[in-house]
Design an enzyme around this catalytic site. Structure first.
Site, mmCIF file in Angstrom:
data_model
loop_
_atom_site.group_PDB
_atom_site.id
_atom_site.type_symbol
_atom_site.label_atom_id
_atom_site.label_comp_id
_atom_site.label_asym_id
_atom_site.label_seq_id
_atom_site.Cartn_x
_atom_site.Cartn_y
_atom_site.Cartn_z
ATOM 1 N N GLU A 34 0.818 -1.206 0.000
ATOM 2 C CA GLU A 34 0.000 0.000 0.000
ATOM 3 C C GLU A 34 0.854 1.260 0.000
ATOM 4 O O GLU A 34 1.877 1.339 0.676
ATOM 5 C CB GLU A 34 -0.959 -0.012 1.189
ATOM 6 C CG GLU A 34 -1.965 -1.138 1.050
ATOM 7 C CD GLU A 34 -3.099 -1.056 2.049
ATOM 8 O OE1 GLU A 34 -3.915 -1.977 2.056
ATOM 9 O OE2 GLU A 34 -3.172 -0.072 2.810
ATOM 10 N N CYS A 72 5.321 -7.140 7.613
ATOM 11 C CA CYS A 72 6.354 -6.685 8.550
ATOM 12 C C CYS A 72 6.562 -7.752 9.610
ATOM 13 O O CYS A 72 5.602 -8.374 10.068
ATOM 14 C CB CYS A 72 5.949 -5.363 9.206
ATOM 15 S SG CYS A 72 7.241 -4.645 10.260
ATOM 16 N N GLY A 106 6.202 -2.362 6.441
ATOM 17 C CA GLY A 106 7.558 -2.865 6.600
ATOM 18 C C GLY A 106 8.464 -1.952 7.395
ATOM 19 O O GLY A 106 8.164 -0.790 7.652
ATOM 20 N N GLU A 107 9.608 -2.496 7.791
ATOM 21 C CA GLU A 107 10.668 -1.758 8.478
ATOM 22 C C GLU A 107 11.769 -1.468 7.460
ATOM 23 O O GLU A 107 12.477 -2.384 7.022
ATOM 24 C CB GLU A 107 11.219 -2.589 9.640
ATOM 25 C CG GLU A 107 12.563 -2.140 10.199
ATOM 26 C CD GLU A 107 12.606 -0.678 10.639
ATOM 27 O OE1 GLU A 107 13.485 0.058 10.151
ATOM 28 O OE2 GLU A 107 11.762 -0.284 11.475
ATOM 29 N N ASN A 130 -5.121 4.887 16.044
ATOM 30 C CA ASN A 130 -6.251 4.715 15.137
ATOM 31 C C ASN A 130 -6.776 3.290 15.271
ATOM 32 O O ASN A 130 -6.107 2.344 14.852
ATOM 33 C CB ASN A 130 -5.817 4.962 13.684
ATOM 34 C CG ASN A 130 -5.467 6.407 13.447
ATOM 35 O OD1 ASN A 130 -6.303 7.279 13.577
ATOM 36 N ND2 ASN A 130 -4.204 6.657 13.110
ATOM 37 N N CYS A 149 -2.098 6.100 9.923
ATOM 38 C CA CYS A 149 -0.933 5.409 10.462
ATOM 39 C C CYS A 149 -1.352 4.183 11.269
ATOM 40 O O CYS A 149 -2.182 4.262 12.161
ATOM 41 C CB CYS A 149 -0.142 6.367 11.347
ATOM 42 S SG CYS A 149 1.385 5.677 11.981
#
Length: 373
Positions: A94, A114, A168-169, A301, A344
């Site tokens: 995304e 992730c 992801g990191e 959120n 987020c």
């Protein structure tokens, strides 16, 4: 036999020049011309590159391609935010476009899923599948620029900022991250200012140390707790790199960075009655007293199945004011695109199978302990 074509989006300027010299027997300026066509004009058709001679265009069509992720689904928020599901191979990641006044930020993914298992993040619930290639990272920027109208006026503001804060990191994909960043910054690539490209990390110290002295972009750190005990509960990466080790690495990076102007952005998600008490704010202020920082508070959120809640506005306000009493610059992030699950912590690809992660995942030679879900 079918020839495997080289995707030119996988190559930064240095790599493209090497490819042209060694594989095509062409001079460096030809590589630069192609790079300008790709990134400054959004061109993926060699025949349209009119200042390239026909012989070279025909050669390129035989051995090379310009292949970016394509949009498999798009969702538009009432606030102007756009979320794209971008197809990479047989999966989706995304990418989120966030217009805000005179700027437009693109949130870019670095991995499919992730592995870090942060308990408050919906993306983490997918587990980890794989790292994205350079072409799949920079290709998100290329495709987004096309979608919002690189060739014609659509009324949407062009991309001014890129943040590596998607799925992801980033620092667990250094091999592909660094060339992608180089293309973003290159004046014949996207030509973005180093202060307008931000890498966010949850604390992969080995990757941050690798960045130090090698690439200069803005840095944001996902801290989210003021103590090791609490941080380890919500962010298992802390068991590998604790807060002190993380902040020492941050200091080393900031010292050599011009993009950060001497300070780091500290991201702190606010989870109701978990890490948002006034004592947590005071602990955070003491923790960061020797770290020049701007603190960005992120109200949680909610997403389906999450055990956490968003704090009340009064709790958010008290937390912010407590930090400001210690002379920190504090902002509260505006929620954008939450009606399309683009805010987020809500980046979840609908088509990605939810798989259980193993106890240890291997990324770029770095073993990171994670928890199963």
């Amino acid at each position: 036999m079918t020839t495997v074509k080289t995707n030119l989006l996988d190559l930064d300027r240095k790599g493209l020049r090497t490819y042209f010299a060694e594989e095509l027997n062409e001079k460096a300026f030809r590589a630069d011309q192609i790079m300008k066509w790709i990134y400054q004009f959004g061109c993926d058709d060699f025949d349209q590159m009119t200042n390239i001679n026909k012989k070279l265009r025909e050669k390129l069509k035989r051995v090379a391609e310009i292949r970016a992720p394509y949009v498999s689904q798009a969702q538009h928020s009432v606030d102007g935010t756009i979320k794209w599901a971008m197809r990479v191979g047989d999966q989706d990641v995304e990418t989120v476009y966030i217009p805000d006044g005179d700027r437009a930020t693109l949130c870019v993914s670095s991995q499919v899923g992730c592995a870090l298992a942060c308990t408050f993040c919906s993306t983490a619930q997918q587990g980890f599948n794989r790292n994205l290639r350079v072409s799949e990272i920079i290709g998100q920027v290329w495709r987004a620029a096309k979608e919002i109208g690189i060739e014609k006026d659509t009324g949407r503001r062009p991309i001014t900022n890129v943040v590596m804060m998607g799925m992801g990191e980033p620092l667990l994909n250094m091999k592909n991250l660094i060339p992608a960043l180089e293309i973003m910054l290159d004046d014949i690539g996207f030509g973005l200012s180093k202060r307008r490209v931000t890498v966010s990390t949850s604390g992969v110290v080995s990757g941050l140390d690798q960045m130090t002295g090698n690439i200069d972009v803005a840095l944001a750190i996902s801290l989210h707790a003021p103590t090791d005990e609490l941080r380890s509960q919500i962010m298992p990466i802390n068991d590998r790199f604790n807060i002190a080790t993380f902040l020492e690495s941050v200091s080393r990076y900031i010292e050599q960075s011009n993009a950060n102007r001497g300070r780091v952005t500290v991201e702190y998600i606010l989870l109701d009655h978990v890490n948002d008490d006034m004592e947590h704010a005071r602990q955070l202020a003491v923790l960061l007293k020797d770290t020049p920082a701007k603190i960005n508070l992120i109200p949680f959120n909610p997403y389906p199945g999450s055990p956490y809640r968003k704090p009340s506005n009064s709790r958010i306000d008290r937390f912010m004011k407590t930090l400001m009493e210690y002379d920190f610059t504090v902002t509260v992030r505006k929620t954008r695109g939450d009606d399309i699950d683009a805010a987020c912590g809500q980046l979840v690809g609908d088509v990605i199978d939810r798989t259980k992660r193993t106890q240890v995942k291997q990324h770029d030679g770095e073993q990171i302990p994670v928890k199963t879900v």
